[in-house]
Design a protein around this motif. Structure first.
Motif, PDB file in Angstrom:
ATOM      1  N   SER A  36       1.125  -1.612   0.044  1.00 41.24           N
ATOM      2  CA  SER A  36       0.002   0.522   0.136  1.00 41.24           C
ATOM      3  C   SER A  36       0.567   1.462   0.395  1.00 41.24           C
ATOM      4  O   SER A  36       2.232   0.908   0.502  1.00 41.24           O
ATOM      5  N   LEU A  37      -0.175   2.642  -0.355  1.00 45.09           N
ATOM      6  CA  LEU A  37       1.386   3.161  -0.259  1.00 45.09           C
ATOM      7  C   LEU A  37       1.511   3.595   0.899  1.00 45.09           C
ATOM      8  O   LEU A  37       2.735   4.608   1.184  1.00 45.09           O
ATOM      9  N   ILE A  38       1.201   3.345   2.024  1.00 42.84           N
ATOM     10  CA  ILE A  38       1.543   3.663   3.547  1.00 42.84           C
ATOM     11  C   ILE A  38       2.907   2.905   3.892  1.00 42.84           C
ATOM     12  O   ILE A  38       3.899   3.123   4.312  1.00 42.84           O
ATOM     13  N   GLN A  39       2.581   2.253   3.316  1.00 38.75           N
ATOM     14  CA  GLN A  39       3.700   0.503   3.513  1.00 38.75           C
ATOM     15  C   GLN A  39       5.325   1.363   2.692  1.00 38.75           C
ATOM     16  O   GLN A  39       6.308   0.752   2.911  1.00 38.75           O
ATOM     17  N   VAL A  40       4.543   2.114   1.470  1.00 39.54           N
ATOM     18  CA  VAL A  40       5.761   1.701   0.700  1.00 39.54           C
ATOM     19  C   VAL A  40       6.735   3.368   1.382  1.00 39.54           C
ATOM     20  O   VAL A  40       7.923   3.296   0.681  1.00 39.54           O
ATOM     21  N   THR A  41       6.185   4.340   1.302  1.00 37.56           N
ATOM     22  CA  THR A  41       6.308   5.056   2.620  1.00 37.56           C
ATOM     23  C   THR A  41       7.005   5.423   3.397  1.00 37.56           C
ATOM     24  O   THR A  41       7.687   5.519   3.224  1.00 37.56           O
ATOM     25  N   ALA A  42       6.095   4.500   4.601  1.00 36.09           N
ATOM     26  CA  ALA A  42       6.956   3.406   5.295  1.00 36.09           C
ATOM     27  C   ALA A  42       8.753   3.100   5.194  1.00 36.09           C
ATOM     28  O   ALA A  42       9.670   2.921   6.326  1.00 36.09           O
ATOM     29  N   ASP A  43       8.482   2.308   4.005  1.00 37.59           N
ATOM     30  CA  ASP A  43       9.804   1.142   3.793  1.00 37.59           C
ATOM     31  C   ASP A  43      10.553   2.881   3.552  1.00 37.59           C
ATOM     32  O   ASP A  43      12.080   1.964   3.974  1.00 37.59           O
ATOM     33  N   ARG A  44      10.409   3.312   2.628  1.00 36.08           N
ATOM     34  CA  ARG A  44      11.681   4.192   2.169  1.00 36.08           C
ATOM     35  C   ARG A  44      11.699   4.851   3.842  1.00 36.08           C
ATOM     36  O   ARG A  44      13.216   5.927   3.632  1.00 36.08           O
ATOM     37  N   LEU A  45      11.111   5.786   4.303  1.00 34.03           N
ATOM     38  CA  LEU A  45      11.957   6.330   5.498  1.00 34.03           C
ATOM     39  C   LEU A  45      12.171   5.751   6.755  1.00 34.03           C
ATOM     40  O   LEU A  45      13.605   6.146   7.557  1.00 34.03           O
ATOM     41  N   SER A  46      11.683   4.302   6.922  1.00 38.43           N
ATOM     42  CA  SER A  46      13.305   3.563   7.338  1.00 38.43           C
ATOM     43  C   SER A  46      13.625   2.887   7.329  1.00 38.43           C
ATOM     44  O   SER A  46      14.975   3.129   8.421  1.00 38.43           O
ATOM     45  N   GLN A  47      14.544   3.095   5.965  1.00 36.90           N
ATOM     46  CA  GLN A  47      15.568   3.088   5.832  1.00 36.90           C
ATOM     47  C   GLN A  47      17.127   4.012   6.531  1.00 36.90           C
ATOM     48  O   GLN A  47      17.774   3.792   6.626  1.00 36.90           O
ATOM     49  N   LEU A  48      15.450   5.311   6.328  1.00 37.70           N
ATOM     50  CA  LEU A  48      17.101   6.446   6.823  1.00 37.70           C
ATOM     51  C   LEU A  48      16.593   7.001   8.116  1.00 37.70           C
ATOM     52  O   LEU A  48      18.195   7.741   8.618  1.00 37.70           O
ATOM     53  N   SER A  49      16.471   5.876   9.184  1.00 36.23           N
ATOM     54  CA  SER A  49      15.847   5.807  10.351  1.00 36.23           C
ATOM     55  C   SER A  49      16.414   5.235  11.060  1.00 36.23           C
ATOM     56  O   SER A  49      16.882   5.238  11.793  1.00 36.23           O
TER      57      SER A  49
END
Length: 351
Positions: A36-49
């Protein structure tokens, strides 16, 4: 430490009837891959954090279960639930006060839950550069997207002087322009799309709220002294966006131009940008068309069929118990239909 905050309280009404009150746009899967859109967003950001422990989500009270279903690894204490919607300023301040309580030296990022990024590597490079700038300066950083067409559905940022490598002062913000103005902006080469993504030190944004929006900061800062108290303060808070409250008024706003294949997926026309192939129409599901061109046709049911004859530049959507037919240049008006449904006891269930 970098703390990304995902804003996931939106209703996504311009993607109705696929997006409903029970399942807004951020929880939809619009592309292959099953995320889902929120899952893909979380995937991107958790790599940075560095993982989910620093990732936070601000959402509406009735979307709490959706967030937990889509992000099962999100720590419960990182899910910030708004009892009532008060626009983006309150949501962002909620996140900032929560982060500052545990890590007052943190860098905070703000990201909508439902945007699309084609190039995650380029995205990570831009956000990492913004984090480095925030660590060294007191600036409020926004990410501006290099425009690729004269969009009238986005706000624009005019570039000011360069204050660091790839970092510019913001000369001004402009709300959604008409088509002629958008074309003139592109011709200058000095305007960017306002992406709604922000990076700053948490102390910098708290100072901005305290200075510029004391009527919001005061009650929330007081409520934040008690764990869980912020939720109780919400009903009395003013409803205002962070753009109006902070970004258009602060003197320390900078922008980093970026190009990583961004789309805010604002309405059904986004599917044309997302899925357009060699044919004259964009189709998802079972469709049959005769003398139809420039159409977007979407059906969710495996047994449902959309058939069109002699149509041009329309969107036809069959989702559950609702069929939508709208001209492509009127998709922004879908919100008005949803608002009418919400006001009708007989039709509210379709909203």
């Amino acid at each position: 430490m970098f703390y990304p905050v995902i804003l996931a309280g939106g209703s996504g009404e311009r993607f109705w009837p696929l997006s409903r009150k029970s399942k807004p746009k951020q929880f939809l899967t619009l592309e292959s891959g099953g995320r889902s859109l929120i899952q893909v967003t979380a995937d991107r950001l958790s790599q940075l954090s560095g993982g989910m422990d620093q990732l936070m989500v601000v959402t509406a009270n009735d979307q709490r279960s959706n967030v937990l279903e889509h992000l099962p690894d999100l720590p419960l204490e990182n899910l910030l639930v708004e009892p009532v919607a008060r626009d983006t300023a309150a949501a962002i301040l909620y996140g900032a006060l929560t982060i500052a309580r545990d890590d007052p030296d943190a860098v905070m990022g703000v990201f909508p839950a439902d945007h699309r990024v084609d190039n995650p590597e380029a995205f990570s490079e831009v956000i990492s550069r913004a984090i480095a700038h925030a660590q060294a300066h007191d600036d409020l950083i926004t990410i501006g997207m290099t425009p690729v067409y004269p969009a009238t559905g986005y706000g624009y940022i005019e570039l000011g002087p360069e204050v660091g490598p790839g970092v510019h002062r913001v000369a001004r913000f402009t709300e959604k322009p008409d088509a002629d103005t958008a074309r003139a902006f592109l011709a200058t080469g000095h305007f960017l799309w306002n992406s709604g993504m922000f990076i700053w030190r948490v102390q910098s944004i708290l100072h901005a709220f305290e200075t510029l929006v004391p009527e919001l900061y005061g009650p929330m800062a007081e409520a934040a002294k008690v764990r869980g108290g912020l939720r109780g303060a919400y009903p009395q808070l003013p409803k205002i966006s962070v753009d109006y409250a902070i970004m258009e008024r602060a003197q320390n706003v900078v922008v980093i131009p970026a190009a990583f294949g961004w789309d805010d997926l604002g309405d059904w026309n986004a599917l044309e940008r997302l899925l357009k192939g060699d044919g004259s129409n964009v189709t998802v599901g079972r469709t049959v068309s005769l003398d139809t061109g420039g159409a977007i046709m979407y059906t969710t049911g495996g047994d449902d069929l959309i058939a069109t004859i002699g149509l041009e530049d329309v969107v036809v959507v069959r989702a559950g118990d609702v069929t939508l037919v709208v001209r492509k240049d009127r998709t922004q008006d879908i919100k008005q239909v949803v608002q009418q449904l919400k006001k009708s006891p007989e039709l509210e269930r379709f909203a």
